[in-house]
Design an enzyme around this catalytic site. Sequence first.
Site, PDB file in Angstrom:
ATOM      1  N   LYS A 242       0.831  -1.202   0.000  1.00  0.00           N
ATOM      2  CA  LYS A 242       0.000   0.000   0.000  1.00  0.00           C
ATOM      3  C   LYS A 242       0.869   1.257   0.000  1.00  0.00           C
ATOM      4  O   LYS A 242       0.666   2.182  -0.784  1.00  0.00           O
ATOM      5  CB  LYS A 242      -0.904  -0.021   1.244  1.00  0.00           C
ATOM      6  CG  LYS A 242      -1.946   1.056   1.236  1.00  0.00           C
ATOM      7  CD  LYS A 242      -2.863   0.955   2.458  1.00  0.00           C
ATOM      8  CE  LYS A 242      -3.448  -0.446   2.557  1.00  0.00           C
ATOM      9  NZ  LYS A 242      -4.649  -0.515   3.395  1.00  0.00           N
TER      10      LYS A 242
ATOM     11  N   ARG B 299      -2.858   3.018   8.836  1.00  0.00           N
ATOM     12  CA  ARG B 299      -3.217   1.722   8.257  1.00  0.00           C
ATOM     13  C   ARG B 299      -1.983   0.816   8.227  1.00  0.00           C
ATOM     14  O   ARG B 299      -0.867   1.268   7.985  1.00  0.00           O
ATOM     15  CB  ARG B 299      -3.703   1.867   6.804  1.00  0.00           C
ATOM     16  CG  ARG B 299      -5.034   2.546   6.655  1.00  0.00           C
ATOM     17  CD  ARG B 299      -5.407   2.582   5.166  1.00  0.00           C
ATOM     18  NE  ARG B 299      -6.746   3.096   4.959  1.00  0.00           N
ATOM     19  CZ  ARG B 299      -7.028   4.374   4.720  1.00  0.00           C
ATOM     20  NH1 ARG B 299      -6.051   5.282   4.672  1.00  0.00           N
ATOM     21  NH2 ARG B 299      -8.274   4.757   4.533  1.00  0.00           N
TER      22      ARG B 299
ATOM     23  N   GLY C  31      -5.915 -10.730   9.302  1.00  0.00           N
ATOM     24  CA  GLY C  31      -5.563 -11.064  10.674  1.00  0.00           C
ATOM     25  C   GLY C  31      -4.747  -9.968  11.330  1.00  0.00           C
ATOM     26  O   GLY C  31      -4.523  -9.988  12.535  1.00  0.00           O
TER      27      GLY C  31
ATOM     28  N   MET D 159      -3.909  -5.786  12.154  1.00  0.00           N
ATOM     29  CA  MET D 159      -4.666  -4.569  12.444  1.00  0.00           C
ATOM     30  C   MET D 159      -4.989  -3.844  11.161  1.00  0.00           C
ATOM     31  O   MET D 159      -4.162  -3.790  10.263  1.00  0.00           O
ATOM     32  CB  MET D 159      -3.841  -3.658  13.338  1.00  0.00           C
ATOM     33  CG  MET D 159      -4.691  -2.615  13.988  1.00  0.00           C
ATOM     34  SD  MET D 159      -3.689  -1.247  14.546  1.00  0.00           S
ATOM     35  CE  MET D 159      -3.695  -0.222  13.092  1.00  0.00           C
TER      36      MET D 159
ATOM     37  N   ARG E  81      -4.877  -0.062  -7.687  1.00  0.00           N
ATOM     38  CA  ARG E  81      -4.240  -1.382  -7.828  1.00  0.00           C
ATOM     39  C   ARG E  81      -4.765  -2.024  -9.113  1.00  0.00           C
ATOM     40  O   ARG E  81      -5.800  -1.591  -9.643  1.00  0.00           O
ATOM     41  CB  ARG E  81      -4.562  -2.275  -6.620  1.00  0.00           C
ATOM     42  CG  ARG E  81      -6.041  -2.491  -6.423  1.00  0.00           C
ATOM     43  CD  ARG E  81      -6.332  -3.259  -5.152  1.00  0.00           C
ATOM     44  NE  ARG E  81      -7.772  -3.211  -4.881  1.00  0.00           N
ATOM     45  CZ  ARG E  81      -8.326  -3.542  -3.724  1.00  0.00           C
ATOM     46  NH1 ARG E  81      -7.567  -3.930  -2.715  1.00  0.00           N
ATOM     47  NH2 ARG E  81      -9.629  -3.484  -3.558  1.00  0.00           N
TER      48      ARG E  81
ATOM     49  N   HIS F 142     -14.047 -39.560  -6.828  1.00  0.00           N
ATOM     50  CA  HIS F 142     -14.294 -40.179  -8.128  1.00  0.00           C
ATOM     51  C   HIS F 142     -15.168 -39.279  -8.992  1.00  0.00           C
ATOM     52  O   HIS F 142     -14.853 -38.999 -10.151  1.00  0.00           O
ATOM     53  CB  HIS F 142     -14.965 -41.542  -7.927  1.00  0.00           C
ATOM     54  CG  HIS F 142     -15.294 -42.238  -9.214  1.00  0.00           C
ATOM     55  ND1 HIS F 142     -16.516 -42.114  -9.837  1.00  0.00           N
ATOM     56  CD2 HIS F 142     -14.540 -43.026 -10.011  1.00  0.00           C
ATOM     57  CE1 HIS F 142     -16.509 -42.816 -10.949  1.00  0.00           C
ATOM     58  NE2 HIS F 142     -15.321 -43.389 -11.077  1.00  0.00           N
TER      59      HIS F 142
ATOM     60  N   SER G 197       5.432 -41.817 -19.543  1.00  0.00           N
ATOM     61  CA  SER G 197       4.430 -40.828 -19.185  1.00  0.00           C
ATOM     62  C   SER G 197       4.298 -40.866 -17.668  1.00  0.00           C
ATOM     63  O   SER G 197       4.031 -41.914 -17.091  1.00  0.00           O
ATOM     64  CB  SER G 197       3.106 -41.143 -19.861  1.00  0.00           C
ATOM     65  OG  SER G 197       2.155 -40.165 -19.505  1.00  0.00           O
TER      66      SER G 197
ATOM     67  N   CYS H 216       0.676 -37.235 -17.501  1.00  0.00           N
ATOM     68  CA  CYS H 216      -0.766 -37.280 -17.661  1.00  0.00           C
ATOM     69  C   CYS H 216      -1.362 -37.294 -16.260  1.00  0.00           C
ATOM     70  O   CYS H 216      -0.647 -37.413 -15.287  1.00  0.00           O
ATOM     71  CB  CYS H 216      -1.208 -38.490 -18.480  1.00  0.00           C
ATOM     72  SG  CYS H 216      -0.682 -40.061 -17.824  1.00  0.00           S
TER      73      CYS H 216
ATOM     74  N   TYR I  81       5.763 -33.250 -23.321  1.00  0.00           N
ATOM     75  CA  TYR I  81       4.383 -32.778 -23.395  1.00  0.00           C
ATOM     76  C   TYR I  81       3.674 -32.986 -22.068  1.00  0.00           C
ATOM     77  O   TYR I  81       4.131 -33.753 -21.213  1.00  0.00           O
ATOM     78  CB  TYR I  81       3.597 -33.483 -24.519  1.00  0.00           C
ATOM     79  CG  TYR I  81       3.432 -34.964 -24.293  1.00  0.00           C
ATOM     80  CD1 TYR I  81       2.372 -35.459 -23.522  1.00  0.00           C
ATOM     81  CD2 TYR I  81       4.328 -35.880 -24.834  1.00  0.00           C
ATOM     82  CE1 TYR I  81       2.238 -36.822 -23.287  1.00  0.00           C
ATOM     83  CE2 TYR I  81       4.195 -37.233 -24.610  1.00  0.00           C
ATOM     84  CZ  TYR I  81       3.152 -37.702 -23.832  1.00  0.00           C
ATOM     85  OH  TYR I  81       3.005 -39.036 -23.593  1.00  0.00           O
TER      86      TYR I  81
END
Lengths: 874, 874
Positions: B23, B93, B102, B104, B337, B455, B764, B831, B851
């Site tokens: 910030k 801030r 979490g 301040m 931002r 599944h 693979s 894969c 690949y």
Amino acid sequence: MSKKFVYLFREGNATMRELLGGKGANLAEMTVLGLPVPAGFTVSTEACSVYHENNRQLPDSIIREIKKAVSDLEKQSGKGFGDVNNPLLLSVRSGARVSMPGMMDTILNLGLNDDTVVGLINRSKDERFAYDSYRRFVQMYGNVVKQIDKDKFEHRIDEIKAKKGVKLDSELTSDDLKELIEEFKQIYKNEVNEEFPSEPMEQLIESVRAVFRSWENPRAITYRRMHDIPSSWGTAVNVQTMVFGNMGATSGTGVAFSRNPATGEDELYGEYLMNAQGEDVVAGVRTPSHISELKIQNEKIFNEFYDIAKKLEKHYKDMQDMEFTIEDGKLYILQTRNGKRTATAALKIAVDLVNEGMRTKEEALLMLDAKQLDNLLHPTFDVEELKSIKPIATGLPASPGSASGKIVFNADEAVRAGKLKEKVILVRLETSPEDIEGMNVAQGVLTARGGMTSHAAVVARGMGTACVAGCSDLSIDENKGVCVIGGHTFKRGDYISIDGASGNIYGKELKSVPADISGDFATIMQWADEYRRIGVRANAETVNDAIVARKFGAQGIGLSRTEHMFFDAERINIMREMILSSTLEERKNALNKLLPFQRGDFEKLFEVMEGLPVTIRLLDPPLHEFLPQTKEEINTLAKQMGKKPQEIERVIAELYEFNPMMGHRGCRLDVTYPEIGAMQTRAIIEAAINVNSRLSKPVIPEIMIPLVGDIKELKYVKEIIDTTAKEVMQEKGLCLEYSVGTMIELPRAVLIADEIAKEVDFFSFGTNDLTQMTYGFSRDDAGKFLKYYYDKGIFDFDPFARLDEKGVGKLVKMATDSARNVKKDFKLGVCGEHGGDPKSVEFCDGVGLTYTSCSPYRVPIARLAGAQSALRKK
Amino acid sequence: MSKKFVYLFREGNATMRELLGGKGANLAEMTVLGLPVPAGFTVSTEACSVYHENNRQLPDSIIREIKKAVSDLEKQSGKGFGDVNNPLLLSVRSGARVSMPGMMDTILNLGLNDDTVVGLINRSKDERFAYDSYRRFVQMYGNVVKQIDKDKFEHRIDEIKAKKGVKLDSELTSDDLKELIEEFKQIYKNEVNEEFPSEPMEQLIESVRAVFRSWENPRAITYRRMHDIPSSWGTAVNVQTMVFGNMGATSGTGVAFSRNPATGEDELYGEYLMNAQGEDVVAGVRTPSHISELKIQNEKIFNEFYDIAKKLEKHYKDMQDMEFTIEDGKLYILQTRNGKRTATAALKIAVDLVNEGMRTKEEALLMLDAKQLDNLLHPTFDVEELKSIKPIATGLPASPGSASGKIVFNADEAVRAGKLKEKVILVRLETSPEDIEGMNVAQGVLTARGGMTSHAAVVARGMGTACVAGCSDLSIDENKGVCVIGGHTFKRGDYISIDGASGNIYGKELKSVPADISGDFATIMQWADEYRRIGVRANAETVNDAIVARKFGAQGIGLSRTEHMFFDAERINIMREMILSSTLEERKNALNKLLPFQRGDFEKLFEVMEGLPVTIRLLDPPLHEFLPQTKEEINTLAKQMGKKPQEIERVIAELYEFNPMMGHRGCRLDVTYPEIGAMQTRAIIEAAINVNSRLSKPVIPEIMIPLVGDIKELKYVKEIIDTTAKEVMQEKGLCLEYSVGTMIELPRAVLIADEIAKEVDFFSFGTNDLTQMTYGFSRDDAGKFLKYYYDKGIFDFDPFARLDEKGVGKLVKMATDSARNVKKDFKLGVCGEHGGDPKSVEFCDGVGLTYTSCSPYRVPIARLAGAQSALRKK
């Protein structure tokens, strides 16, 4: 000069095993030693390779060498190959570097034909003997060289015996035998479409070819693939002058050991038969005499043989197993080799050879087969009594030891009988963790299902309880209280006996002889400890285990499985209460009830171990292993806990896992329920503080976290341990040294071993689980398909019994290197089944592990294997 | 000179994020750009570290720097901190390098006290406004700095409103507020036992301390542990001059995007409220106006803001999300931002920025979040329609896409409905392989159990079918034909709708909008392919899958799971016949019946793929997955096969496994039943030969052996393949090129990868199984305990969704290096689920894999991720 392929026996020696094969090299060695070995020669293994490379043809040059060797035999013996008056007869045997089933074996009496048989009659003065020898030769040649079915010949013998109205082969006359020879030749002609070869040299060359050809038999190929024997090795062929033990009353044959192979006593041990061939001794029609009778019958021959036996023993520096033949009053030695022996004999011989100055201690230790010790560490049945009784069935020899007792069908019955000091055999379809109490009090365990690594087998081996597993001839009807074993029906309470070393089951009570670990055994163990580097600990959780472990020389406890402490009848219900708790409060209450039990167990363990290291593993198995299975048990538990049965069933269903081995277990339990790890730590630390005041050497407990796979997971659980330990010490106002380590049993733990080593004091390789994860084999299931792997020669050992060095071992090495890279003297152990396997111990020693830990009953094996490994590395 | 800890905004810039926090760095950057940012300064993250190292004390030197910075603000503003006439008011801030919950948050109006409030009244001419600001400050300070429970203050407000008989805070008068301030101070005193600080500098220093202290909040610590943020980073504190949007009609506040974040259109998009503070916009009491209204209301301010937005966009080269405040007619920018946007907008903005010359193609590709593409590749519900309807329940967003249809409760019903072209949603407790047919025809799948890798989830993602899994608000009574979702009861055949991207479930039929993959999407994909090195294939076995795969740009099929072809109603029974065969003959008969089906499937697949590579994996799952479960099914099958039901039950019992994932599956099936592999090879080779004549580019099938762990095992199965292939070619009189490879999915395969590579043409990586074995996690079970791992910050991602680089990735790297060491250009693919995850694709690209192969619906994600990886490596 062209390469030499044929070696006379006198041209070789024992070191030429690669070229001459095992048998050939030993025959040569004895010839050179000047022993009476029938003359002969060896066609080398290289000739075998040439034969196969040469499109299965024997080059003329080799044939020429063979012929030259034969004429040397003729010269030595004064006989002629094919000589009608004084024929030279030969035996042909295969002989590879290592003994190999599936290959061609033996052809005897080679050189006989219609002419030379007359010469044999003249020489032996025994027409029947000569024709029987000829008949046997035709049969053997036809079967072995031309693969003609044996039954074809045997069938003809049966026919002629029926025709003549006689029962024994020996009742056939010379004329009967002559008739048979002609018929055998006809069978030969019908089968192979050519005449039976009468030319002796043709017989010989064909036989040599047949031996070489048999190297590529499917059975031989399979055997080689299974045993990693390169096909390039080839086999040799041994051709030797025939001597006949069946040539009358002054001839004979026998086998003998230079020492007693059962006890190791220094005395000739063996048997012989006069007027007989080796086959006759084996056939068992006539009863052979003990070798000591020979001294009475023919002292000269006996003394000659005794001297040779001693000479060979000194030469080979080991007890010898010899074959001999007496032909017409003259002694011949046909074979010698280091003799097989019982474990008892092995120890005695090793110790005696050292005492006699024949061997050094180092050599004596290396002579022993560490695995064989297993047979000495358990009670065994009386060998004499066993001779008169047959087993009613056989199963897998899952855990050695002999046991007799009354049949019980479940753990409860076993426990009840145990309280009455009754001996029982627990007979189950298969066992589960719930049966542990019963297995613990039973003398033996017999199961119908499961293999060598089934629950019953693994647990029984750990306890040193005899176990025969997977007996397919066993069916059980627990409700009716009966079982059928090998067709015999037994009721609850009937006596049976099992032999866990052989897998035999007997239908009555048998006496056992206890294990004796003093004397030679103790001597060998003492020598082993002098050379051993790697430490040996035991896996133990009960006081009993710990006592056995110390008796067998364990240097500490490498694995104490705390879960085994929860199956006791009194505790299992508290454990179940803990698991079924619906609030943290409830769970903590149940854990508080378990605490004094655990603390008490640890106190006892620490006291027995008197300051030796004790590694305690936090709770490992998935919680559903502790839960009840049957409706009845569930109802009882529900009542006890004041819950509805449905509620308990719901939790059981929730805890169900598809793959429990990879499920909610190990340190994952402590992540979800930190209070479990906290209770266990408290029990350990409190126990150690309580007993330390009473011990001369303080215990330094080693707390072990199982199934770690991630560094943050480890830190989380370690924090529970450290926080709790600090708490207890503050409460007690005392300090206590303790260490924290991890099991390395997941591949991922290996990959981050450097990180883990930074956080902990030691590793212990859980090679059981590591093997499961590395191969992706469930130990409970793999048996079903691994049998195909053995049959097809894909695997040649069980990776759960012997550490897979190429895979799992590589991981052990990786983790070891990573850890020692971080901490130079990092403590590393191995626990699990492999810790007591000699090959695996040698591997662990080689990698540099600090110690191995195994079942108390395998501690001596590990001690010897450790020494052997250290000696081999020298 | 001593170190500097406090930076005026004009002294910093955007690159100083580490020192000033995110910030602070952006506020500095805008200040330097000359934008109207209220003056302020940042106390650096290093000051935070000093504070904690210094035993939670702020050294005097830093306090002096703060005071110096405040006097600079006084000079710039002409106001005085604590000046009764013209008070300088500040906001405080926190601001770490990365946004972190979490910690301040914010204190506004700091500097007010009983004296300075008068100055604020004078300046604002609004007594109520001033006292309300003061009241808010006391409340915030008490709560944030001293952790006094908010409710304590709110309770007092409620009391006073009740007393006055008013409902809204805004109805309270100045006097009410004055009274409240005094009472708040009293609460403060009671709670912290000291007077509320009236000294502005004390207020400021205490607030800075409070921000630093909050860095060590338990919640912040947990968050850091979860996200691997070192505690050494610390947080910065931003102190800024207050501006008021609620100081009358000429003041206001708003938020706006420089482009439309939903569509990407180049237009200001946002909303504002006059006479309001940011809180009021959020509270939703008043309805804000669209930013375009501002042009009418105050064209000058609008234009000024528009120019700033464009300037910021050019500066940051991305669409901006900005906060602004108008105080008394003057515009201030409080924050900017890069704006969050929909996937559609992201693509359009990226393409537009390139066309506008603001970004290069490379930069544009790197701006995109590859994962976000997923939302574009499936149909979605109409955004407008969704606004008027609420979900009745929510489950896990398991597979994106929207689906509406009639409820069915099992696969058979789904298949029947499918034949009638009816749209259905399959509602199940959980799914199993038997449900695949039903899942394939259903529009969507909804389950009560199972997680993101259950599944149902895995299969649905593979199929591109919408799926909401693990909806705990769902109960099913299949027999009665009803289910209850979020308290609403539905009958079989009732309509529901599910959104697999959000997990929402709706109780009626909804319209869907199809995926559009043309336009900007196509442009981005084209650009991605220009830079991508790693190949992208799809996992596909049906024609439908293959067509989708090609539409999405797959360069081949990397994994075709042949087992999925056996669940079809017609085939499953033949499959069962095969499994239940008691002789080899029977099994071969059944396989012969399966052959034409398999061959037909492969022919169709090859035709769709037109010569692109197709990798076909031999049968992988344990056979029991194909067997019937219910008594009824068993009886039917028994009748069909002419066997007794008991016989079938016996086989089912025999096939039962404790840990099927590590059981009799993969190539182990081919070792026990070589005829299965032979049939599959025959089907593949015959299919390839049959279609090759019709294709312009011939197919070169890649046959893949699953679950290899040993070199002899591999050789055994490869021989089956090669022998069969040769046989088929001889029969057909034709040659066919094909290759044979292995899955690398067991740790042991990694350890012997060099040996394996010598024997095969490609690897693979089956990273699903490899993850299971490496971690020892059963994918079906791990969800139950992994939730604790996420909760406790031990894991911060699901290793089944994102490749675990440290463990599993290390194995991938090891095997890759071993293989390439043996064969330099060895073909390597991945894969499984990871193949479509951007982070995992980047890892695979980095390791050098040839690949990646993933679900057809994730192919575009992998294409973009591959390009991004290549660009990042530049």
